[in-house]
Structure formats: C-alpha cells, structure tokens
Design a protein around this motif. Structure first.
Motif, PDB file in Angstrom:
ATOM      1  N   LEU A 108       0.857  -1.002   0.127  1.00 34.07           N
ATOM      2  CA  LEU A 108      -0.078  -0.148  -0.147  1.00 34.07           C
ATOM      3  C   LEU A 108       0.936   1.228  -0.011  1.00 34.07           C
ATOM      4  O   LEU A 108       0.475   2.157  -0.727  1.00 34.07           O
ATOM      5  N   GLU A 109       2.032   1.369   0.721  1.00 30.38           N
ATOM      6  CA  GLU A 109       2.927   2.440   0.674  1.00 30.38           C
ATOM      7  C   GLU A 109       3.424   2.586  -0.766  1.00 30.38           C
ATOM      8  O   GLU A 109       3.584   3.696  -1.268  1.00 30.38           O
ATOM      9  N   ASP A 110       3.859   1.491  -1.432  1.00 29.14           N
ATOM     10  CA  ASP A 110       4.318   1.753  -2.907  1.00 29.14           C
ATOM     11  C   ASP A 110       3.204   2.195  -3.901  1.00 29.14           C
ATOM     12  O   ASP A 110       3.412   2.910  -4.828  1.00 29.14           O
ATOM     13  N   GLU A 111       2.012   1.716  -3.330  1.00 28.62           N
ATOM     14  CA  GLU A 111       0.818   2.160  -4.402  1.00 28.62           C
ATOM     15  C   GLU A 111       0.426   3.741  -4.105  1.00 28.62           C
ATOM     16  O   GLU A 111       0.436   4.517  -5.131  1.00 28.62           O
ATOM     17  N   ALA A 112       0.653   4.334  -2.965  1.00 26.45           N
ATOM     18  CA  ALA A 112       0.759   5.834  -2.760  1.00 26.45           C
ATOM     19  C   ALA A 112       1.890   6.446  -3.563  1.00 26.45           C
ATOM     20  O   ALA A 112       1.657   7.384  -4.163  1.00 26.45           O
ATOM     21  N   ARG A 113       3.061   5.748  -3.633  1.00 21.73           N
ATOM     22  CA  ARG A 113       4.372   6.448  -4.197  1.00 21.73           C
ATOM     23  C   ARG A 113       3.990   6.551  -5.852  1.00 21.73           C
ATOM     24  O   ARG A 113       4.574   7.427  -6.233  1.00 21.73           O
ATOM     25  N   GLN A 114       3.412   5.573  -6.257  1.00 24.55           N
ATOM     26  CA  GLN A 114       3.456   5.694  -7.720  1.00 24.55           C
ATOM     27  C   GLN A 114       2.456   6.837  -8.323  1.00 24.55           C
ATOM     28  O   GLN A 114       2.163   6.919  -9.546  1.00 24.55           O
ATOM     29  N   TYR A 115       1.518   7.101  -7.234  1.00 23.37           N
ATOM     30  CA  TYR A 115       0.513   8.168  -7.772  1.00 23.37           C
ATOM     31  C   TYR A 115       1.299   9.738  -7.933  1.00 23.37           C
ATOM     32  O   TYR A 115       0.609  10.503  -8.434  1.00 23.37           O
ATOM     33  N   THR A 116       2.116   9.790  -7.085  1.00 21.17           N
ATOM     34  CA  THR A 116       2.908  11.257  -7.146  1.00 21.17           C
ATOM     35  C   THR A 116       4.074  11.419  -7.925  1.00 21.17           C
ATOM     36  O   THR A 116       4.965  10.472  -8.144  1.00 21.17           O
ATOM     37  N   PRO A 117       3.875  12.177  -8.839  1.00 19.01           N
ATOM     38  CA  PRO A 117       5.140  12.383  -9.813  1.00 19.01           C
ATOM     39  C   PRO A 117       6.402  13.111  -9.204  1.00 19.01           C
ATOM     40  O   PRO A 117       7.099  14.062  -9.845  1.00 19.01           O
ATOM     41  N   ALA A 118       6.795  12.758  -7.977  1.00 12.96           N
ATOM     42  CA  ALA A 118       7.721  13.287  -7.011  1.00 12.96           C
ATOM     43  C   ALA A 118       8.235  12.381  -5.987  1.00 12.96           C
ATOM     44  O   ALA A 118       7.404  11.420  -5.715  1.00 12.96           O
ATOM     45  N   ALA A 119       9.453  12.361  -5.474  1.00 10.99           N
ATOM     46  CA  ALA A 119       9.627  11.456  -4.363  1.00 10.99           C
ATOM     47  C   ALA A 119       8.960  12.166  -3.098  1.00 10.99           C
ATOM     48  O   ALA A 119       9.097  13.318  -2.859  1.00 10.99           O
ATOM     49  N   ILE A 120       8.357  11.128  -2.481  1.00 12.86           N
ATOM     50  CA  ILE A 120       7.506  11.262  -1.548  1.00 12.86           C
ATOM     51  C   ILE A 120       7.941  10.487  -0.280  1.00 12.86           C
ATOM     52  O   ILE A 120       8.584   9.501  -0.228  1.00 12.86           O
ATOM     53  N   GLU A 121       7.717  10.908   1.049  1.00 11.99           N
ATOM     54  CA  GLU A 121       7.800  10.208   2.401  1.00 11.99           C
ATOM     55  C   GLU A 121       6.421   9.822   2.726  1.00 11.99           C
ATOM     56  O   GLU A 121       5.587  10.695   2.923  1.00 11.99           O
ATOM     57  N   VAL A 122       6.101   8.544   2.881  1.00 12.49           N
ATOM     58  CA  VAL A 122       5.086   8.083   3.330  1.00 12.49           C
ATOM     59  C   VAL A 122       4.817   6.802   4.137  1.00 12.49           C
ATOM     60  O   VAL A 122       5.954   5.985   3.989  1.00 12.49           O
ATOM     61  N   GLU A 123       4.057   6.803   5.172  1.00 17.59           N
ATOM     62  CA  GLU A 123       3.894   5.756   5.915  1.00 17.59           C
ATOM     63  C   GLU A 123       2.399   5.381   6.420  1.00 17.59           C
ATOM     64  O   GLU A 123       1.569   6.205   6.672  1.00 17.59           O
ATOM     65  N   LEU A 124       2.246   3.987   6.048  1.00 12.92           N
ATOM     66  CA  LEU A 124       0.841   3.552   6.266  1.00 12.92           C
ATOM     67  C   LEU A 124       0.524   3.422   7.968  1.00 12.92           C
ATOM     68  O   LEU A 124       1.266   3.004   8.676  1.00 12.92           O
ATOM     69  N   THR A 125      -0.465   4.158   8.510  1.00 13.14           N
ATOM     70  CA  THR A 125      -0.897   4.508   9.725  1.00 13.14           C
ATOM     71  C   THR A 125      -2.176   3.581  10.324  1.00 13.14           C
ATOM     72  O   THR A 125      -2.290   3.565  11.587  1.00 13.14           O
ATOM     73  N   ASN A 126      -2.622   2.929   9.427  1.00 14.13           N
ATOM     74  CA  ASN A 126      -3.908   1.986   9.927  1.00 14.13           C
ATOM     75  C   ASN A 126      -3.693   0.674   9.508  1.00 14.13           C
ATOM     76  O   ASN A 126      -2.569   0.217   8.726  1.00 14.13           O
ATOM     77  N   LYS A 127      -4.593  -0.149   9.901  1.00 18.14           N
ATOM     78  CA  LYS A 127      -4.466  -1.573   9.474  1.00 18.14           C
ATOM     79  C   LYS A 127      -5.893  -2.035   8.870  1.00 18.14           C
ATOM     80  O   LYS A 127      -6.844  -2.083   9.149  1.00 18.14           O
ATOM     81  N   PRO A 128      -5.732  -1.872   7.362  1.00 21.37           N
ATOM     82  CA  PRO A 128      -6.892  -1.716   6.434  1.00 21.37           C
ATOM     83  C   PRO A 128      -7.478  -3.325   6.772  1.00 21.37           C
ATOM     84  O   PRO A 128      -6.772  -4.393   7.150  1.00 21.37           O
ATOM     85  N   ASP A 129      -8.707  -3.656   6.499  1.00 24.54           N
ATOM     86  CA  ASP A 129      -9.615  -4.883   6.543  1.00 24.54           C
ATOM     87  C   ASP A 129      -9.290  -5.636   5.330  1.00 24.54           C
ATOM     88  O   ASP A 129     -10.058  -5.806   4.333  1.00 24.54           O
ATOM     89  N   TRP A 130      -8.372  -6.592   5.279  1.00 23.29           N
ATOM     90  CA  TRP A 130      -7.764  -7.261   4.074  1.00 23.29           C
ATOM     91  C   TRP A 130      -8.866  -8.511   3.832  1.00 23.29           C
ATOM     92  O   TRP A 130      -9.059  -9.049   2.639  1.00 23.29           O
ATOM     93  N   ASN A 131      -9.332  -8.943   4.883  1.00 27.45           N
ATOM     94  CA  ASN A 131     -10.330 -10.186   4.940  1.00 27.45           C
ATOM     95  C   ASN A 131     -11.975 -10.151   5.026  1.00 27.45           C
ATOM     96  O   ASN A 131     -12.570 -11.106   5.095  1.00 27.45           O
ATOM     97  N   SER A 132     -12.321  -8.989   4.451  1.00 29.90           N
ATOM     98  CA  SER A 132     -13.589  -8.573   4.280  1.00 29.90           C
ATOM     99  C   SER A 132     -14.217  -8.491   2.814  1.00 29.90           C
ATOM    100  O   SER A 132     -13.318  -8.415   1.903  1.00 29.90           O
ATOM    101  N   SER A 133     -15.535  -8.830   2.652  1.00 30.21           N
ATOM    102  CA  SER A 133     -16.136  -8.783   1.495  1.00 30.21           C
ATOM    103  C   SER A 133     -16.761  -7.484   1.471  1.00 30.21           C
ATOM    104  O   SER A 133     -17.469  -7.112   0.300  1.00 30.21           O
ATOM    105  N   ALA A 134     -16.383  -6.445   2.370  1.00 30.68           N
ATOM    106  CA  ALA A 134     -16.936  -4.997   2.096  1.00 30.68           C
ATOM    107  C   ALA A 134     -16.686  -4.255   0.708  1.00 30.68           C
ATOM    108  O   ALA A 134     -15.433  -4.663   0.223  1.00 30.68           O
ATOM    109  N   SER A 135     -17.362  -3.448   0.253  1.00 31.06           N
ATOM    110  CA  SER A 135     -17.060  -2.942  -1.045  1.00 31.06           C
ATOM    111  C   SER A 135     -15.874  -1.989  -0.958  1.00 31.06           C
ATOM    112  O   SER A 135     -15.118  -2.178  -1.985  1.00 31.06           O
ATOM    113  N   ALA A 136     -15.395  -1.279   0.229  1.00 33.54           N
ATOM    114  CA  ALA A 136     -14.326  -0.494   0.094  1.00 33.54           C
ATOM    115  C   ALA A 136     -12.976  -1.212   1.014  1.00 33.54           C
ATOM    116  O   ALA A 136     -13.381  -2.012   2.020  1.00 33.54           O
ATOM    117  N   LEU A 137     -11.892  -0.617   0.697  1.00 31.93           N
ATOM    118  CA  LEU A 137     -10.612  -1.027   1.382  1.00 31.93           C
ATOM    119  C   LEU A 137     -10.067   0.414   1.770  1.00 31.93           C
ATOM    120  O   LEU A 137      -9.728   1.119   0.715  1.00 31.93           O
TER     121      LEU A 137
END
Length: 296
Positions: free
Chosen positions: A127-156
């Motif tokens: 997910l951190e690499d995902e955020a990096r690929q969106y920005t056309p510049a070098a960024i510092e990014v850190e994931l701060t939550n724990k997404p629900d990977w094992n759900s069938s909910a529509s949103a992640l």
C-alpha cells in the motif's frame, strides 16, 4: 451461468468451444431483475463479479438447456480510487499531512486477492508503494492504519502520513503550486502518435481526488487555473481549484467508461489524455501578502 473469463479468452459462442467456458457465476432474480454474483471468489461482495467475468457472454443454464446472455459492465463510479488529502504547506515548499485512499468495487477486490496470502509487512509495503506511484515526485509515506484485508465489504481504506518535499517551487516573489499531486499514472499514457491494435481496458474505473492545502502565514493565492470539464461520454476529466480562507482546495476526477476501442478512435483518445496531462500541469500562483501593493 457458465462464462469465459476475459483474462484468458475472448469467447465467441459461434465457435461452440465449451472448454473456454471456464468459470461459473450465479444469477439471482431479485425484485424482478437479474443480479450477477460470484460466491466462489473470496472477498467478492453480493452483486459483484471479478473484472474478467464482466461484459462477457455466457450460457445461462435452465431446464430447457440454457440460453446465451451477457454479464453487465459496471459504471466507472462502481470501482473507484478516491484520494483525500489534508496537507499543510511549509515555508520551504514541502507538503505534509494526512492522506486517505479508499479503494471500492473491483479496485478493492483486486488488491485483496493479490495480497491474500501475504503477511502484514508485505501488505504495508504494497500500500505504501501504491501511494508512491501516484505522485510524480519523491515522497515520504507511512501507512498508519490496518486495513480490513479479509472482508467482502465494498471498500478498502488505507490511511497514511504523507510528506512531499519541495513540491512548491519559488519564482522571484512568487511560488508555484502544481495541481496534479496524484497524476503520475497518467503522465505517459498514450504518448505514441500511431496505434495499430485496438485499445483494451480490463475494467471501467474512476479516480477522485479531494485535496486541501493550508498555506503558511503571510502567503496568499494570486491566481488559480481555470476549471475544466472534458466530457467525451466514455471518458471524462474534471479539474477545479478554489481558494477559501487561505486554504487551496483541489478536486480532480478521471472516469474511464469503456473496455474496448477500435484503433481508428485512438487519435481522439490520445488527444483526451493530452488534455488531462495539460490540466495536471497547471499551477496555483502564490505570493506574500502585500506583494502587489509593494510592487505598484
């Protein structure tokens, strides 16, 4: 219903090749309408199919032997990448704050399936690499939550601490703030002038950006880029920049509502993405408060 996955075949019923009907979906009659489901694929919400099962012809089985029908193609708004950022601009031109990325529909399902067998460390890096690929510049990014990977909910949902060093550049007594903060994935799309083969998108999708940038004390907005709304029915690009109480608001939308396009339409599609790049390169002009008066 027996269907042929687009990830493996482009199925033609006239060829009568049953071996290419390699997947099963369930058709549920609900309030008089057909609802297509895939209960056999993990994390798939009710009423949703994997991308490779959408927009394909299949054999709906019944007591009379079956009939050929087509699975639906979802609207782009059903599979979104929504990026919401609340950032502060420093005196040195850095942007820093909180970024939330919400994946919905197929965008969420694909990521859950891809990371299904990975550990927490790999998912965090993913997910951190995902955020990096969106920005056309070098960024510092850190994931701060724990997404629900094992759900069938529509949103992640993924939440980050974000810093973009040197995003705002100075030009004399002005500073220039590019509006395309999350535009990197569109920078090199359809650059070539000629195209021989048809254009193929795996699924319809939409990107939505809502960015708020608080300006440093003593600075103000001098000019904003013009609002844009390029709607070509199957593709749409919207950009709006506003100033509210020393906070710059940027809103961006990019919608793709097509799967296959003949190569003869490539020039029009290429021109559209050139307009997208031009819009993303627009800038908000900032200057110190009182600079106009002192220059007169």
């Amino acid at each position: 219903m027996k269907v042929s996955e687009r990830s493996k075949y482009f199925f033609n019923p006239n060829l009568m090749d049953p071996y290419k009907l390699n997947s099963n979906v369930v058709v549920v009659k609900l309030n008089g309408k057909d609802v297509f489901c895939d209960p056999g694929t993990p994390f798939t919400p009710f009423g949703m199919l994997t991308w490779s099962e959408t927009g394909v012809k299949g054999l709906r089985l019944d007591k009379d032997g079956g009939s050929w029908i087509e699975t639906p193609i979802p609207q782009s708004s059903a599979s979104q990448i929504a990026r919401t950022a609340k950032l502060t601009l420093s005196e040195t031109g850095d942007l820093e704050g909180k970024l939330t990325i919400t994946f919905t529909g197929i965008e969420a399902l694909e990521r859950r399936l891809q990371e299904r067998n990975e550990d927490e460390a790999d998912r965090k890096k993913f997910l951190e690499d995902e955020a990096r690929q969106y920005t056309p510049a070098a960024i510092e990014v850190e994931l701060t939550n724990k997404p629900d990977w094992n759900s069938s909910a529509s949103a992640l949902n993924a939440e980050y601490k974000l810093k973009i060093p040197g995003w705002v550049a100075g030009a004399g007594r002005r500073a220039l703030l590019p509006v395309g903060i999350f535009s990197a994935t569109e920078k090199n799309v359809f650059e070539h002038t000629e195209r021989v083969h048809p254009i193929y998108f795996e699924y319809t999708s939409e990107k939505l950006d809502d960015v708020s940038i608080s300006l440093p004390l003593g600075w103000q907005v001098s000019s904003l880029p013009s609002a844009q709304d390029k709607d070509s029915k199957v593709v749409r690009y919207v950009l709006k920049a506003e100033n509210d109480k020393n906070t710059v608001h940027l809103n961006r939308q990019l919608s793709i509502d097509l799967l296959m396009l003949d190569s003869k339409y490539y020039p029009a599609l290429r021109n559209f993405f050139q307009l997208v790049r031009t819009g993303d390169e627009e800038q908000v002009v900032l200057q110190p408060i009182g600079a106009r008066a002192s220059n007169q």
